[in-house]
Design a protein around this motif. Structure first.
Motif, PDB file in Angstrom:
ATOM      1  N   GLY A  38       0.765  -1.242  -0.037  1.00  0.00           N
ATOM      2  CA  GLY A  38      -0.143   0.096  -0.031  1.00  0.00           C
ATOM      3  C   GLY A  38       1.046   1.216  -0.021  1.00  0.00           C
ATOM      4  O   GLY A  38       2.138   1.364   0.494  1.00  0.00           O
ATOM      5  N   VAL A  39       0.489   2.255  -0.567  1.00  0.00           N
ATOM      6  CA  VAL A  39       1.306   3.508  -0.993  1.00  0.00           C
ATOM      7  C   VAL A  39       0.424   4.505  -0.348  1.00  0.00           C
ATOM      8  O   VAL A  39      -0.816   4.829  -0.728  1.00  0.00           O
ATOM      9  N   ALA A  40       1.118   5.613   0.297  1.00  0.00           N
ATOM     10  CA  ALA A  40       0.184   6.889   0.474  1.00  0.00           C
ATOM     11  C   ALA A  40       1.277   8.049   0.212  1.00  0.00           C
ATOM     12  O   ALA A  40       2.536   8.006   0.252  1.00  0.00           O
ATOM     13  N   GLY A  41       0.484   9.181   0.074  1.00  0.00           N
ATOM     14  CA  GLY A  41       1.199  10.492  -0.055  1.00  0.00           C
ATOM     15  C   GLY A  41       1.990  10.535  -1.240  1.00  0.00           C
ATOM     16  O   GLY A  41       2.968  10.991  -1.277  1.00  0.00           O
ATOM     17  N   GLY A  42       1.239   9.821  -2.186  1.00  0.00           N
ATOM     18  CA  GLY A  42       2.265   9.757  -3.553  1.00  0.00           C
ATOM     19  C   GLY A  42       3.619   9.082  -3.608  1.00  0.00           C
ATOM     20  O   GLY A  42       4.350   9.568  -4.315  1.00  0.00           O
ATOM     21  N   GLY A  43       3.769   8.277  -2.874  1.00  0.00           N
ATOM     22  CA  GLY A  43       4.809   7.339  -2.722  1.00  0.00           C
ATOM     23  C   GLY A  43       5.725   7.678  -1.608  1.00  0.00           C
ATOM     24  O   GLY A  43       6.640   7.204  -1.347  1.00  0.00           O
ATOM     25  N   LEU A  44       5.285   8.571  -0.580  1.00  0.00           N
ATOM     26  CA  LEU A  44       6.085   8.860   0.538  1.00  0.00           C
ATOM     27  C   LEU A  44       6.304   7.937   1.417  1.00  0.00           C
ATOM     28  O   LEU A  44       7.334   7.784   2.256  1.00  0.00           O
ATOM     29  N   VAL A  45       5.008   7.239   1.684  1.00  0.00           N
ATOM     30  CA  VAL A  45       5.306   5.936   2.594  1.00  0.00           C
ATOM     31  C   VAL A  45       4.637   4.674   2.032  1.00  0.00           C
ATOM     32  O   VAL A  45       3.547   4.836   0.960  1.00  0.00           O
ATOM     33  N   THR A  46       5.445   3.798   2.003  1.00  0.00           N
ATOM     34  CA  THR A  46       4.953   2.271   1.317  1.00  0.00           C
ATOM     35  C   THR A  46       5.090   1.326   2.415  1.00  0.00           C
ATOM     36  O   THR A  46       6.105   1.246   3.200  1.00  0.00           O
ATOM     37  N   ALA A  47       3.984   0.720   2.504  1.00  0.00           N
ATOM     38  CA  ALA A  47       3.795  -0.341   3.616  1.00  0.00           C
ATOM     39  C   ALA A  47       3.495  -1.837   2.904  1.00  0.00           C
ATOM     40  O   ALA A  47       2.842  -1.800   1.877  1.00  0.00           O
ATOM     41  N   THR A  48       4.075  -2.806   3.256  1.00  0.00           N
ATOM     42  CA  THR A  48       4.020  -3.993   2.681  1.00  0.00           C
ATOM     43  C   THR A  48       3.566  -4.901   3.853  1.00  0.00           C
ATOM     44  O   THR A  48       3.983  -5.051   5.043  1.00  0.00           O
ATOM     45  N   VAL A  49       2.274  -5.686   3.462  1.00  0.00           N
ATOM     46  CA  VAL A  49       1.858  -6.853   4.530  1.00  0.00           C
ATOM     47  C   VAL A  49       1.835  -8.005   3.840  1.00  0.00           C
ATOM     48  O   VAL A  49       1.762  -8.192   2.661  1.00  0.00           O
ATOM     49  N   ASN A  50       1.794  -9.133   4.717  1.00  0.00           N
ATOM     50  CA  ASN A  50       1.689 -10.454   4.151  1.00  0.00           C
ATOM     51  C   ASN A  50       0.371 -10.782   4.076  1.00  0.00           C
ATOM     52  O   ASN A  50      -0.756 -10.025   4.496  1.00  0.00           O
ATOM     53  N   GLY A  51      -0.349 -12.319   3.653  1.00  0.00           N
ATOM     54  CA  GLY A  51      -1.352 -12.412   3.277  1.00  0.00           C
ATOM     55  C   GLY A  51      -2.201 -12.589   4.544  1.00  0.00           C
ATOM     56  O   GLY A  51      -3.534 -12.354   4.645  1.00  0.00           O
ATOM     57  N   GLY A  90       7.052  -4.530   5.906  1.00  0.00           N
ATOM     58  CA  GLY A  90       8.133  -3.776   5.677  1.00  0.00           C
ATOM     59  C   GLY A  90       7.218  -2.334   5.624  1.00  0.00           C
ATOM     60  O   GLY A  90       6.018  -2.249   5.663  1.00  0.00           O
ATOM     61  N   LEU A  91       8.172  -1.212   5.953  1.00  0.00           N
ATOM     62  CA  LEU A  91       7.676   0.055   5.901  1.00  0.00           C
ATOM     63  C   LEU A  91       8.689   1.127   5.179  1.00  0.00           C
ATOM     64  O   LEU A  91       9.940   0.900   5.928  1.00  0.00           O
ATOM     65  N   VAL A  92       8.541   1.749   4.206  1.00  0.00           N
ATOM     66  CA  VAL A  92       9.496   2.679   3.718  1.00  0.00           C
ATOM     67  C   VAL A  92       8.964   3.937   4.100  1.00  0.00           C
ATOM     68  O   VAL A  92       7.815   4.370   3.470  1.00  0.00           O
ATOM     69  N   ILE A  93       9.687   4.753   4.480  1.00  0.00           N
ATOM     70  CA  ILE A  93       9.260   6.322   4.633  1.00  0.00           C
ATOM     71  C   ILE A  93      10.279   7.054   3.966  1.00  0.00           C
ATOM     72  O   ILE A  93      11.502   7.111   4.425  1.00  0.00           O
ATOM     73  N   GLN A  94      10.081   7.948   3.066  1.00  0.00           N
ATOM     74  CA  GLN A  94      10.974   8.789   2.340  1.00  0.00           C
ATOM     75  C   GLN A  94      11.125   9.957   3.299  1.00  0.00           C
ATOM     76  O   GLN A  94      10.409  10.337   4.088  1.00  0.00           O
ATOM     77  N   PRO A  95      12.609  10.328   3.166  1.00  0.00           N
ATOM     78  CA  PRO A  95      12.775  11.308   3.983  1.00  0.00           C
ATOM     79  C   PRO A  95      12.039  12.700   3.949  1.00  0.00           C
ATOM     80  O   PRO A  95      12.095  13.226   4.924  1.00  0.00           O
ATOM     81  N   ALA A 154      -2.511   5.172   6.335  1.00  0.00           N
ATOM     82  CA  ALA A 154      -2.955   5.054   5.112  1.00  0.00           C
ATOM     83  C   ALA A 154      -2.363   3.941   4.327  1.00  0.00           C
ATOM     84  O   ALA A 154      -3.045   3.274   3.484  1.00  0.00           O
ATOM     85  N   ALA A 155      -0.960   3.968   4.278  1.00  0.00           N
ATOM     86  CA  ALA A 155      -0.379   3.011   3.550  1.00  0.00           C
ATOM     87  C   ALA A 155      -0.756   1.477   4.042  1.00  0.00           C
ATOM     88  O   ALA A 155      -0.741   0.748   3.292  1.00  0.00           O
ATOM     89  N   VAL A 156      -0.733   1.429   5.484  1.00  0.00           N
ATOM     90  CA  VAL A 156      -0.879   0.090   6.001  1.00  0.00           C
ATOM     91  C   VAL A 156      -2.428  -0.378   5.671  1.00  0.00           C
ATOM     92  O   VAL A 156      -2.819  -1.544   5.289  1.00  0.00           O
ATOM     93  N   ARG A 157      -3.194   0.488   5.683  1.00  0.00           N
ATOM     94  CA  ARG A 157      -4.752   0.297   5.387  1.00  0.00           C
ATOM     95  C   ARG A 157      -4.860  -0.339   4.071  1.00  0.00           C
ATOM     96  O   ARG A 157      -5.577  -1.102   3.531  1.00  0.00           O
ATOM     97  N   ALA A 158      -4.065   0.421   3.151  1.00  0.00           N
ATOM     98  CA  ALA A 158      -4.115   0.220   1.576  1.00  0.00           C
ATOM     99  C   ALA A 158      -3.639  -1.051   1.517  1.00  0.00           C
ATOM    100  O   ALA A 158      -4.210  -1.969   0.743  1.00  0.00           O
ATOM    101  N   ALA A 159      -2.440  -1.585   2.216  1.00  0.00           N
ATOM    102  CA  ALA A 159      -1.901  -2.853   2.026  1.00  0.00           C
ATOM    103  C   ALA A 159      -2.863  -3.907   2.399  1.00  0.00           C
ATOM    104  O   ALA A 159      -2.883  -5.040   1.880  1.00  0.00           O
TER     105      ALA A 159
END
Length: 102
Positions: free
Chosen positions: A29-42, A48-53, A70-75
């Motif tokens: 799941g991605v939020a903020g136009g790619g500022l935050v990316t969350a990855t969940v398993n099934g 995983g969580l990536v936050i752009q500086p 938002a990113a976690v919810r989307a994932a």
């Protein structure tokens, strides 16, 4: 009756295989136009969580928290949809058994 039990065992095996496949799958799941990316398993576990500086503003941590949520919810929504699509056909189960109120 033996045929129904064999069918039930086969369905149980299919369900277990589908659950194992879902557990290994990853959803993003991605939020903020790619500022935050969350990855969940099934199973919905955050793996995983990536936050752009550029998303980090010490004076505005609330926005960052909102982006993470938002990113976690989307994932998780992606994972839930995949689970519904995978498990849906299996959830039909066995036909009702006469005399057992099913």
């Amino acid at each position: 009756m033996q045929a129904i039990l064999a069918q039930a065992q086969q369905m149980q095996q299919h369900i277990m295989e589908a659950q194992a496949q879902l557990a290994e799958a990853e959803f993003t799941g991605v939020a903020g136009g790619g500022l935050v990316t969350a990855t969940v398993n099934g199973t919905g576990e955050l793996i995983g969580l990536v936050i752009q500086p550029s998303a980090v503003d010490p004076d505005d941590t609330e926005t960052l928290a909102d982006l993470v949520l938002a990113a976690v919810r989307a994932a998780n929504a992606e994972a839930q949809q995949a689970a519904a699509e995978t498990m849906g056909p299996l959830a039909g189960g066995l036909p009702g058994l006469p005399g057992l109120g099913m």
